[in-house]
Design a protein around this motif. Structure first.
Motif, mmCIF file in Angstrom:
data_model
loop_
_atom_site.group_PDB
_atom_site.id
_atom_site.type_symbol
_atom_site.label_atom_id
_atom_site.label_comp_id
_atom_site.label_asym_id
_atom_site.label_seq_id
_atom_site.Cartn_x
_atom_site.Cartn_y
_atom_site.Cartn_z
ATOM 1 N N ALA A 33 56.800 48.986 45.317
ATOM 2 C CA ALA A 33 57.438 48.920 43.996
ATOM 3 C C ALA A 33 56.398 49.154 42.906
ATOM 4 O O ALA A 33 55.199 49.123 43.151
ATOM 5 C CB ALA A 33 58.115 47.565 43.803
ATOM 6 N N SER A 34 56.883 49.385 41.689
ATOM 7 C CA SER A 34 55.963 49.567 40.563
ATOM 8 C C SER A 34 56.644 49.146 39.274
ATOM 9 O O SER A 34 57.873 49.024 39.205
ATOM 10 C CB SER A 34 55.500 51.030 40.462
ATOM 11 N N GLY A 35 55.835 48.900 38.249
ATOM 12 C CA GLY A 35 56.360 48.561 36.932
ATOM 13 C C GLY A 35 57.224 47.317 36.948
ATOM 14 O O GLY A 35 56.905 46.324 37.606
ATOM 15 N N ARG A 36 58.352 47.383 36.220
ATOM 16 C CA ARG A 36 59.233 46.227 36.105
ATOM 17 C C ARG A 36 59.749 45.782 37.461
ATOM 18 O O ARG A 36 59.874 44.575 37.718
ATOM 19 C CB ARG A 36 60.417 46.557 35.190
ATOM 20 N N ASP A 37 60.079 46.726 38.354
ATOM 21 C CA ASP A 37 60.589 46.354 39.681
ATOM 22 C C ASP A 37 59.572 45.501 40.439
ATOM 23 O O ASP A 37 59.934 44.510 41.074
ATOM 24 C CB ASP A 37 60.923 47.599 40.495
ATOM 25 N N ALA A 38 58.303 45.873 40.366
ATOM 26 C CA ALA A 38 57.259 45.096 41.039
ATOM 27 C C ALA A 38 57.102 43.730 40.391
ATOM 28 O O ALA A 38 56.919 42.720 41.088
ATOM 29 C CB ALA A 38 55.932 45.849 41.003
ATOM 30 N N GLU A 39 57.173 43.689 39.076
ATOM 31 C CA GLU A 39 57.032 42.413 38.362
ATOM 32 C C GLU A 39 58.140 41.445 38.755
ATOM 33 O O GLU A 39 57.883 40.274 39.075
ATOM 34 C CB GLU A 39 57.079 42.666 36.849
ATOM 35 N N VAL A 40 59.380 41.922 38.734
ATOM 36 C CA VAL A 40 60.521 41.055 39.048
ATOM 37 C C VAL A 40 60.451 40.590 40.493
ATOM 38 O O VAL A 40 60.662 39.399 40.794
ATOM 39 C CB VAL A 40 61.845 41.792 38.763
ATOM 40 N N LEU A 41 60.137 41.504 41.418
ATOM 41 C CA LEU A 41 60.064 41.112 42.825
ATOM 42 C C LEU A 41 58.945 40.103 43.038
ATOM 43 O O LEU A 41 59.121 39.101 43.745
ATOM 44 C CB LEU A 41 59.853 42.346 43.696
#
Length: 204
Positions: A139-147
């Motif tokens: 994942a990257s960006g917001r998706d990585a942050e949320v996960l």
């Protein structure tokens, strides 16, 4: 470089014994003290791993700062606990004991890791699966942050549960104090992560 420095610092803490009292009663290999030190060391290792994964998957300052704080704190605490096991003359790995057995509750779920013979050991509460770690790494960006925030929230909740078990069961006063400090710090970080998730329009 940062990862190497963190583990070097943890190793230095471990070699010093992490503040375990001289002349204190040596816990038994199957005691709560030894079980907590072993299990929480594994638990902390994964938190450090997840934190360095997300550091490379986002440029968000708040998440990167949180990840660094978690990695730094838990690498050093892991060094302390491994140092205690070394000072007590106890094994750092106990393949014949189920995770969480010292709390009267063996690990839960399907495996993460193994016993060296192809069998997977049960997960401890809050531990991410290999599939979840792979998802975070891709994942990257917001998706990585949320996960990351969701996985670390669950990880902290499991860690708090384990640390509370040590506060209740461990015989070593220094270790009980460390465990209570983990409870306080991780509950505070759980609240912070809930705020960060809300800022990203996500639920915890």
């Amino acid at each position: 470089m940062v990862l190497a420095l963190l583990f070097a610092g943890a190793a230095a803490v471990a070699s010093s014994g992490g503040g375990a009292p001289e002349g204190a009663r040596t816990p038994a290999a199957d005691s709560a003290d030894a079980g907590f030190a072993r299990d929480m060391s594994v638990h902390h290792q994964q938190a450090v791993e997840m934190s360095f994964i997300v550091r490379d998957r986002t440029k968000d300052a708040d998440v990167r700062r949180l990840a660094y704080d978690i990695a730094n704190t838990q690498a050093n605490q892991r060094g302390m606990m491994l140092g205690w096991l070394e000072r007590w003359g106890l094994p750092k790995v106990a393949p014949d004991q189920q995770p969480m057995a010292w709390m009267g509750m063996p690990g839960q779920g399907d495996g993460h890791g193994g016993d060296g013979h192809g069998a997977k050991a049960p997960l401890m509460p809050g531990m991410a699966t290999e599939e979840q770690l792979a998802e975070l790494g891709s994942a990257s960006g917001r998706d990585a942050e949320v996960l990351y925030l969701r996985l670390m929230t669950a990880h902290h909740q499991g860690g708090v549960h384990m640390a509370e078990g040590c506060v209740e069961r461990c015989g070593d006063e220094v270790q009980r104090k460390l465990a209570q400090g983990m409870v306080d710090a991780q509950e505070s970080e759980i609240a912070l992560m809930a705020d960060l998730l809300r800022q990203r329009g996500a639920k915890d």
